[in-house]
Design an enzyme around this catalytic site. Structure first.
Site, PDB file in Angstrom:
ATOM      1  N   HIS A  29       5.337  -7.207  -7.711  1.00  0.00           N
ATOM      2  CA  HIS A  29       5.479  -6.003  -6.889  1.00  0.00           C
ATOM      3  C   HIS A  29       4.124  -5.313  -6.794  1.00  0.00           C
ATOM      4  CE1 HIS A  29       6.325  -2.031  -5.568  1.00  0.00           C
ATOM      5  NE2 HIS A  29       6.255  -1.494  -6.778  1.00  0.00           N
ATOM      6  N   CYS A  58      12.007  -1.223  -6.690  1.00  0.00           N
ATOM      7  CA  CYS A  58      10.925  -2.173  -6.422  1.00  0.00           C
ATOM      8  C   CYS A  58      11.275  -3.607  -6.793  1.00  0.00           C
ATOM      9  CB  CYS A  58       9.670  -1.733  -7.165  1.00  0.00           C
ATOM     10  SG  CYS A  58       9.241  -0.010  -6.852  1.00  0.00           S
ATOM     11  N   ASN A 110       2.079   1.072  -1.928  1.00  0.00           N
ATOM     12  CA  ASN A 110       3.288   0.690  -2.652  1.00  0.00           C
ATOM     13  C   ASN A 110       4.467   0.836  -1.693  1.00  0.00           C
ATOM     14  OD1 ASN A 110       5.658   0.695  -4.198  1.00  0.00           O
ATOM     15  ND2 ASN A 110       4.684   1.654  -5.958  1.00  0.00           N
TER      16      ASN A 110
END
Length: 326
Positions: free
Chosen positions: A251, A115, A281
Site C-alpha cells: 500500500h 487501505c 495515499n
C-alpha cells in the site's frame, strides 16, 4: 462445475483531473515542498471534483479497463468494491456501479477494510471463484479521501488523494493467478486511524468527529514493525523465497514508510512498485494504481510474480502473491 483457479485478465485505472501539488498546499497550510517530500516522498495528488464521487471514479476505472483490453463486463456475476469513502451508507457503491454500467444479473458488495481493502476484495473474489459459485468478478479499489480530509491539519492533508483501480478476475482451470494469501488484524490499534459514523467514542475514548483522523507516528511504528514479518510469513505460506518475487507492491501510504519496511526486508526497494509520488495515499486504490503505472512504464510484465500487501485502518492487513499473466 466447480472452478479451482482464478486469474486477473484485465486492469484499468482512473484519477481525477485536478492536481493538488505541494506548491498548492503551501498556500493552504504551514508547510513546504521540501518538508512534504522529505517526510512522505509525495509531490502531487489528484482530487475529485465537488460533484464527483467514489462510484464515478470506480466506473471510470472499469471503462479504462474495457478500453485497454477489449473485455466485456456485462456478464460479470459479482462486483466487489473496496472503499472507505462511499457516497451513501446504502445503497452500496457496488450497486451504483452495477446500475450505471448496466450489468443485469450480478451480485454487488462493498468491502470496508481501508487501505487493505483491495487485496481483501481480491482474496474474496478468488475464494468465490475457487468455490465454483462465480466465474467472473469485478474487483475495484476506489477512494475519494479528499472529501473526508481536514485541509487545516498540516500533518494529514498533505497525504491523501483520490483515485480508482479495477481488475477482472476470471475462472481458469489451468493457470492459477492467485498463488498464496494471508490476512489479519490488530483491532486494538483502531483508535490510531478512524473516521466517525454513528458513534463518537471508541473503547471509552472520545473521538474527533467529521474528518479522517490519523496518528501517523503510531501507524508508522506498527507498519514498520509488523509488515516485514508478515511478508515473510506469506512467502512461507506460498512455498516461495524473496528471490521468487519480481515485484513487491505495498500500500502506497508514505514513501519513507515503504523505504523503512524494505530496509527490514525481505524484498528490497529496487523491486518495489508504488503510486505514492504523484498520486499520494489513495487507500484501497493505491495498489492497482501502482500496478498500472508499472505496466505503463514497461516494468510489470506477463509471467512476473508480484506480492501485494495492503495495510492500514483498523490496523488490518492482507497480502497475496499473484502471477501476472496479462
Amino acid at each position: 462445475m466447480n472452478q479451482s483457479k482464478s486469474k486477473i485478465t484485465a486492469i484499468g485505472t482512473y484519477v481525477p483531473d485536478r492536481v493538488l501539488s505541494n506548491a498548492d498546499l503551501e498556500k493552504m497550510v504551514d508547510t513546504s515542498d521540501e518538508w512534504i517530500v522529505q517526510r512522505t516522498g509525495m509531490r502531487e495528488r489528484r482530487i475529485a471534483a465537488e460533484d464527483q464521487f467514489v462510484s464515478d471514479l470506480a466506473i471510470k476505472a472499469v471503462e479504462d479497463m474495457v478500453n485497454r483490453y477489449g473485455v466485456t463486463v456485462k456478464d460479470a456475476d459479482m462486483i466487489l468494491v473496496a472503499t472507505s469513502t462511499p457516497e451513501y451508507s446504502f445503497p452500496s457503491t457496488a450497486s451504483r456501479v452495477q446500475s450505471k454500467l448496466g450489468i443485469v444479473s450480478t451480485g454487488a458488495l462493498d468491502v470496508n477494510a481501508a487501505c487493505a481493502g483491495f487485496v481483501y476484495a481480491l482474496q474474496m473474489a478468488d475464494g468465490l471463484i475457487s468455490g465454483g459459485a462465480y466465474s467472473k468478478i469485478l474487483v475495484i479499489g476506489a477512494e475519494t479521501l479528499s472529501k473526508i480530509t481536514d485541509y487545516t491539519d498540516r500533518t494529514t492533508c498533505v497525504l491523501f488523494g483520490d483515485g480508482a483501480g479495477a481488475v477482472l478476475l476470471e475462472a481458469d482451470e489451468n493457470r492459477p493467478g492467485i498463488l498464496a494469501s494471508t490476512s489479519g488484524t490488530f483491532g486494538e490499534g483502531g483508535i490510531h486511524l478512524y473516521k466517525t459514523a454513528l458513534s463518537e467514542k471508541m473503547d471509552g475514548e472520545e473521538l474527533k468527529s467529521g474528518c479522517l483522523v490519523q496518528n501517523g507516528r503510531e501507524i508508522y511504528k506498527w507498519a514498520v514493525r509488523n509488515i516485514p514479518d508478515g511478508v515473510r510469513e506469506l512467502l512461507d505460506k506460498g512455498g516461495m523465497s524473496p528471490e521468487d518475487i519480481d515485484w513487491f507492491v505495498p500500500h502506497s501510504a508514505n514513501l519513507r514508510m515503504i523505504e523503512a519496511i524494505c530496509e527490514r526486508g525481505p524484498i528490497p526497494l529496487d523491486r518495489t512498485l508504488t503510486s505514492v509520488e504523484y498520486r499520494g495515499n489513495t487507500s484501497a486504490a493505491s495498489i492497482p494504481l501502482a500496478l498500472q503505472l508499472a505496466i505503463d512504464e514497461g516494468r510489470l510484465k506477463s509471467g512476473d510474480n508480484a506480492l501485494l500487501y495492503g495495510f492500514g485502518g483498523g490496523m488490518t492487513y492482507a497480502g497475496s502473491i499473484i502471477r501476472w499473466m496479462i
